[in-house]
Write an enzyme that holds these catalytic residues in place. Structure first.
Site, PDB file in Angstrom:
ATOM      1  N   SER A  65     -14.373  67.574  99.399  1.00  0.00           N
ATOM      2  CA  SER A  65     -15.630  67.027  99.925  1.00  0.00           C
ATOM      3  C   SER A  65     -16.859  67.863  99.579  1.00  0.00           C
ATOM      4  O   SER A  65     -17.984  67.385  99.713  1.00  0.00           O
ATOM      5  CB  SER A  65     -15.543  66.865 101.446  1.00  0.00           C
ATOM      6  OG  SER A  65     -14.753  65.748 101.783  1.00  0.00           O
ATOM      7  N   LYS A  68     -19.261  66.186  97.326  1.00  0.00           N
ATOM      8  CA  LYS A  68     -20.141  65.103  97.793  1.00  0.00           C
ATOM      9  C   LYS A  68     -21.623  65.463  97.645  1.00  0.00           C
ATOM     10  O   LYS A  68     -22.457  64.585  97.426  1.00  0.00           O
ATOM     11  CB  LYS A  68     -19.822  64.754  99.247  1.00  0.00           C
ATOM     12  CG  LYS A  68     -18.447  64.135  99.457  1.00  0.00           C
ATOM     13  CD  LYS A  68     -18.105  64.013 100.932  1.00  0.00           C
ATOM     14  CE  LYS A  68     -16.734  63.394 101.146  1.00  0.00           C
ATOM     15  NZ  LYS A  68     -16.334  63.370 102.573  1.00  0.00           N
ATOM     16  N   TYR A 245     -18.790  67.903 108.647  1.00  0.00           N
ATOM     17  CA  TYR A 245     -18.203  66.734 109.305  1.00  0.00           C
ATOM     18  C   TYR A 245     -18.745  66.619 110.725  1.00  0.00           C
ATOM     19  O   TYR A 245     -19.915  66.851 110.980  1.00  0.00           O
ATOM     20  CB  TYR A 245     -16.672  66.799 109.279  1.00  0.00           C
ATOM     21  CG  TYR A 245     -16.088  67.036 107.913  1.00  0.00           C
ATOM     22  CD1 TYR A 245     -16.406  66.202 106.835  1.00  0.00           C
ATOM     23  CD2 TYR A 245     -15.213  68.093 107.683  1.00  0.00           C
ATOM     24  CE1 TYR A 245     -15.862  66.404 105.574  1.00  0.00           C
ATOM     25  CE2 TYR A 245     -14.663  68.298 106.431  1.00  0.00           C
ATOM     26  CZ  TYR A 245     -14.988  67.453 105.380  1.00  0.00           C
ATOM     27  OH  TYR A 245     -14.453  67.664 104.144  1.00  0.00           O
TER      28      TYR A 245
END
Length: 309
Positions: A65, A68, A245
């Site tokens: 991630s 990203k 997150y």
């Protein structure tokens, strides 16, 4: 200057490594389950070329991630922020990174931000290219330029493992396709996204990428404006608000720097105007962040007063 010697930094690593025992590697992606949970390494890259590091900083890991942020920067450079954010939102979420819940409750269905899986899939879909292969080559070349290293590639084993276990991401894609957030062949997009997540590097290269964001998009090695200043600002803002997150609020309070994590255990940090940070610690907490890596950043932030706030 933060941590002028490797020995000084190593003391913080030793203290933070003790927390790794409380974490767990991401074995739901089989290839990532092979990592040593006790690994912890960090590199701090200054724009003047000075680098301080501790641990096995040349050990490779996949971005997952953390990628990203890179794909977001490229998509905005391709289309402009206004167009990109027609398809993906700007708001943090209290849900897990792979949740589909908010997609079902939002009208119209639109991923809340580019740092959750649903938003990242939309962003990756938007990277320009005549084929999936060309899209990936553009993304990979962009990563190489940010890290100033043409040797960077992706790990085929991890990409294959991701692809085979990506049914939840497939579900997200089909939902997004149904609601006109993308028009891509789902299997081809999952293959592209799996390769994106499997781009492989070490802490030194990750810290170099972090420095580009820290310096408002300028690669200090080449003095080239690799990312437009406003795009770098947008990316750093998402790193602060959504980079960890659904633990991003706590991270902002305790640490307070732009950073993005990945489930292989990487954290890329960008202390504005000062330096980039690359961390690898594969033991994760329950929210998918490197448990020892977060503690290491917290120790450094508190000791050296790094918080933006």
């Amino acid at each position: 200057m933060l941590c002028e010697t490797n020995k000084e930094l190593a003391a913080f690593v030793t203290k933070a490594r003790a927390y790794a025992k409380d974490g767990k590697v991401a074995d739901y992606i089989p290839a990532l389950g092979k990592a040593d949970p006790n690994d912890l390494s960090i590199a701090i890259q200054y724009p003047n070329g000075h680098c301080v590091s501790a641990g096995d900083v040349k050990k490779k890991f996949t971005l997952q991630s953390t990628s990203k942020v890179i794909s977001l920067a490229l998509a905005i450079m391709d289309w402009g922020a206004e167009t990109v954010f027609e398809y993906v939102g700007m708001e943090p979420t209290g849900d897990p990174f792979n949740s589909i819940a908010k997609l079902e409750s939002n009208v119209p269905a639109k991923p809340l931000n580019p740092m959750i899986n649903a938003g990242a899939l939309v962003v990756t879909h938007m990277i320009k290219g005549r084929s999936m292969e060309q899209k990936f080559e553009r993304l990979l070349e962009f990563v190489r330029e940010l890290a100033n290293d043409q040797s960077i590639n992706y790990c085929q084993e991890v990409a294959d493992s991701e692809y085979r276990t990506a049914d939840l991401n497939r579900a997200l894609c089909y939902f997004l396709k149904q609601h006109n957030r993308m028009n891509e062949n789902v299997e081809q997009l999952i293959s592209l996204y799996s390769k994106q997540c499997a781009i492989e590097m070490n802490c030194l290269q990750l810290a170099q990428m972090g420095t580009v964001f820290a310096m408002d998009g300028i690669n200090p090695v080449t003095s080239k404006q690799v990312i437009p200043k406003d795009v770098a600002r947008i990316c750093k803002t998402f790193m602060v608000t959504c980079g960890m997150y659904n633990a991003s609020g706590e991270f902002a309070i305790k640490i307070g720097i732009p950073a993005k994590s990945g489930v292989a255990g990487s954290i890329m940090g960008a202390v504005p105007g000062r330096f980039g940070i690359g961390i690898f610690g594969p033991a994760l907490d329950e929210k998918g962040n490197s448990i020892a890596g977060l503690k290491l950043l917290e120790l450094l932030s508190n000791h050296y007063k790094l918080s933006m706030f």
